[in-house]
Motif scaffolding. Structure first.
Motif, PDB file in Angstrom:
ATOM      1  N   LEU A 166      10.724  36.872   5.706  1.00 38.61           N
ATOM      2  CA  LEU A 166       9.737  36.482   6.820  1.00 38.61           C
ATOM      3  C   LEU A 166       8.223  37.214   6.644  1.00 38.61           C
ATOM      4  O   LEU A 166       8.222  38.526   6.298  1.00 38.61           O
ATOM      5  CB  LEU A 166      10.360  36.726   8.190  1.00 38.61           C
ATOM      6  CG  LEU A 166      11.456  36.328   8.706  1.00 38.61           C
ATOM      7  CD1 LEU A 166      11.963  36.921  10.136  1.00 38.61           C
ATOM      8  CD2 LEU A 166      11.419  34.687   8.905  1.00 38.61           C
ATOM      9  N   ARG A 224       4.117  37.312   8.156  1.00 45.03           N
ATOM     10  CA  ARG A 224       3.107  37.031   8.969  1.00 45.03           C
ATOM     11  C   ARG A 224       2.179  36.620   8.204  1.00 45.03           C
ATOM     12  O   ARG A 224       1.517  37.418   7.437  1.00 45.03           O
ATOM     13  CB  ARG A 224       2.772  38.231   9.868  1.00 45.03           C
ATOM     14  CG  ARG A 224       3.860  38.501  11.021  1.00 45.03           C
ATOM     15  CD  ARG A 224       3.314  39.345  11.918  1.00 45.03           C
ATOM     16  NE  ARG A 224       4.655  39.938  12.854  1.00 45.03           N
ATOM     17  CZ  ARG A 224       4.734  39.237  13.940  1.00 45.03           C
ATOM     18  NH1 ARG A 224       4.225  38.315  14.466  1.00 45.03           N
ATOM     19  NH2 ARG A 224       5.809  39.974  14.684  1.00 45.03           N
ATOM     20  N   ILE A 253       7.593  28.869  11.069  1.00 52.56           N
ATOM     21  CA  ILE A 253       8.359  29.062  12.317  1.00 52.56           C
ATOM     22  C   ILE A 253       7.343  28.837  13.504  1.00 52.56           C
ATOM     23  O   ILE A 253       6.127  29.560  13.402  1.00 52.56           O
ATOM     24  CB  ILE A 253       8.743  30.392  12.404  1.00 52.56           C
ATOM     25  CG1 ILE A 253       9.652  30.652  11.157  1.00 52.56           C
ATOM     26  CG2 ILE A 253       9.429  30.637  13.688  1.00 52.56           C
ATOM     27  CD1 ILE A 253      10.305  32.062  11.365  1.00 52.56           C
ATOM     28  N   GLU A 298       7.186  33.177  17.843  1.00 53.06           N
ATOM     29  CA  GLU A 298       8.061  34.365  17.450  1.00 53.06           C
ATOM     30  C   GLU A 298       9.253  34.134  17.441  1.00 53.06           C
ATOM     31  O   GLU A 298      10.042  33.610  17.884  1.00 53.06           O
ATOM     32  CB  GLU A 298       7.800  35.456  18.362  1.00 53.06           C
ATOM     33  CG  GLU A 298       6.563  35.992  18.407  1.00 53.06           C
ATOM     34  CD  GLU A 298       6.067  36.546  17.559  1.00 53.06           C
ATOM     35  OE1 GLU A 298       6.799  37.610  16.759  1.00 53.06           O
ATOM     36  OE2 GLU A 298       4.868  36.590  16.967  1.00 53.06           O
ATOM     37  N   PRO A 299      10.109  34.634  16.069  1.00 48.96           N
ATOM     38  CA  PRO A 299      11.635  34.316  16.024  1.00 48.96           C
ATOM     39  C   PRO A 299      12.410  35.367  16.959  1.00 48.96           C
ATOM     40  O   PRO A 299      11.697  36.379  17.150  1.00 48.96           O
ATOM     41  CB  PRO A 299      11.621  35.091  14.283  1.00 48.96           C
ATOM     42  CG  PRO A 299      10.389  35.871  14.012  1.00 48.96           C
ATOM     43  CD  PRO A 299       9.407  35.194  15.057  1.00 48.96           C
ATOM     44  N   ASP A 330      16.501  35.286  19.005  1.00 48.66           N
ATOM     45  CA  ASP A 330      17.738  34.969  18.943  1.00 48.66           C
ATOM     46  C   ASP A 330      18.015  33.487  18.634  1.00 48.66           C
ATOM     47  O   ASP A 330      17.720  32.658  19.399  1.00 48.66           O
ATOM     48  CB  ASP A 330      18.489  35.447  20.264  1.00 48.66           C
ATOM     49  CG  ASP A 330      19.882  35.547  19.792  1.00 48.66           C
ATOM     50  OD1 ASP A 330      20.486  35.988  18.853  1.00 48.66           O
ATOM     51  OD2 ASP A 330      20.761  35.292  21.059  1.00 48.66           O
ATOM     52  N   ALA A 383      16.742  31.697  16.135  1.00 46.65           N
ATOM     53  CA  ALA A 383      15.661  31.115  15.632  1.00 46.65           C
ATOM     54  C   ALA A 383      15.730  30.555  14.313  1.00 46.65           C
ATOM     55  O   ALA A 383      16.543  31.193  13.398  1.00 46.65           O
ATOM     56  CB  ALA A 383      14.369  32.053  15.455  1.00 46.65           C
ATOM     57  N   GLU A 384      15.465  29.216  14.031  1.00 42.41           N
ATOM     58  CA  GLU A 384      15.705  28.763  12.575  1.00 42.41           C
ATOM     59  C   GLU A 384      14.536  29.385  11.822  1.00 42.41           C
ATOM     60  O   GLU A 384      13.318  29.309  12.095  1.00 42.41           O
ATOM     61  CB  GLU A 384      15.218  27.290  12.577  1.00 42.41           C
ATOM     62  CG  GLU A 384      15.387  26.719  11.329  1.00 42.41           C
ATOM     63  CD  GLU A 384      15.293  25.123  11.534  1.00 42.41           C
ATOM     64  OE1 GLU A 384      16.499  24.380  11.177  1.00 42.41           O
ATOM     65  OE2 GLU A 384      14.570  24.646  11.921  1.00 42.41           O
ATOM     66  N   VAL A 385      14.826  30.005  10.738  1.00 45.61           N
ATOM     67  CA  VAL A 385      14.048  30.767   9.641  1.00 45.61           C
ATOM     68  C   VAL A 385      13.881  30.030   8.391  1.00 45.61           C
ATOM     69  O   VAL A 385      12.970  30.294   7.396  1.00 45.61           O
ATOM     70  CB  VAL A 385      14.200  32.203   9.486  1.00 45.61           C
ATOM     71  CG1 VAL A 385      14.282  32.967  10.957  1.00 45.61           C
ATOM     72  CG2 VAL A 385      15.642  32.359   8.813  1.00 45.61           C
TER      73      VAL A 385
END
Length: 87
Positions: free
Chosen positions: A8, A10, A45, A48-49, A51, A53-55
Motif C-alpha cells: 500500500l 499513499r 482504493i 481509507e482501507p 476491515d 477492504a479490497e487492496v
C-alpha cells in the motif's frame, strides 16, 4: 522462485505509486539476492482501507473452466504454500 506482493502506498496518482513501489521492490529484491521482474501494477482504493477492504484486483478474460483457470494461474503445483487446518 517468483514472489507476488501487494503493498500500500499513499500517492498523488498511479505514476507516483508505481515509482515508489518500484524503488521499494528493487531494495527488497536486492536484500534477498533477487531481481525485480519489471512488472508493477496499481489499484486505486476508494477511501481509507479498513476491515475487509479490497487492496488489489486483477480481471483477466479467459475461456478456461474454473478448475483449468485456477490450475493455470494459481495452483500450478509450484507454489510455496500451506493449508489452514479445518476444525
Amino acid at each position: 522462485m517468483f514472489e507476488e506482493r501487494v503493498t500500500l502506498w499513499r500517492a498523488a496518482d498511479f505514476a507516483d505509486a508505481v515509482e515508489r513501489a518500484e524503488a521499494e521492490v528493487r531494495e527488497y529484491a536486492a536484500l534477498l539476492g533477487g531481481e525485480y521482474t519489471g512488472l508493477a501494477q496499481a489499484y486505486e482504493i476508494d477511501g481509507e482501507p479498513g476491515d475487509g477492504a479490497e487492496v488489489f484486483s486483477l480481471i483477466r478474460d479467459s475461456d478456461l473452466s474454473t478448475a483449468a483457470y485456477l490450475d493455470a494461474f494459481f495452483d500450478t503445483g509450484s507454489e510455496r504454500q500451506g493449508r489452514i487446518a479445518e476444525e
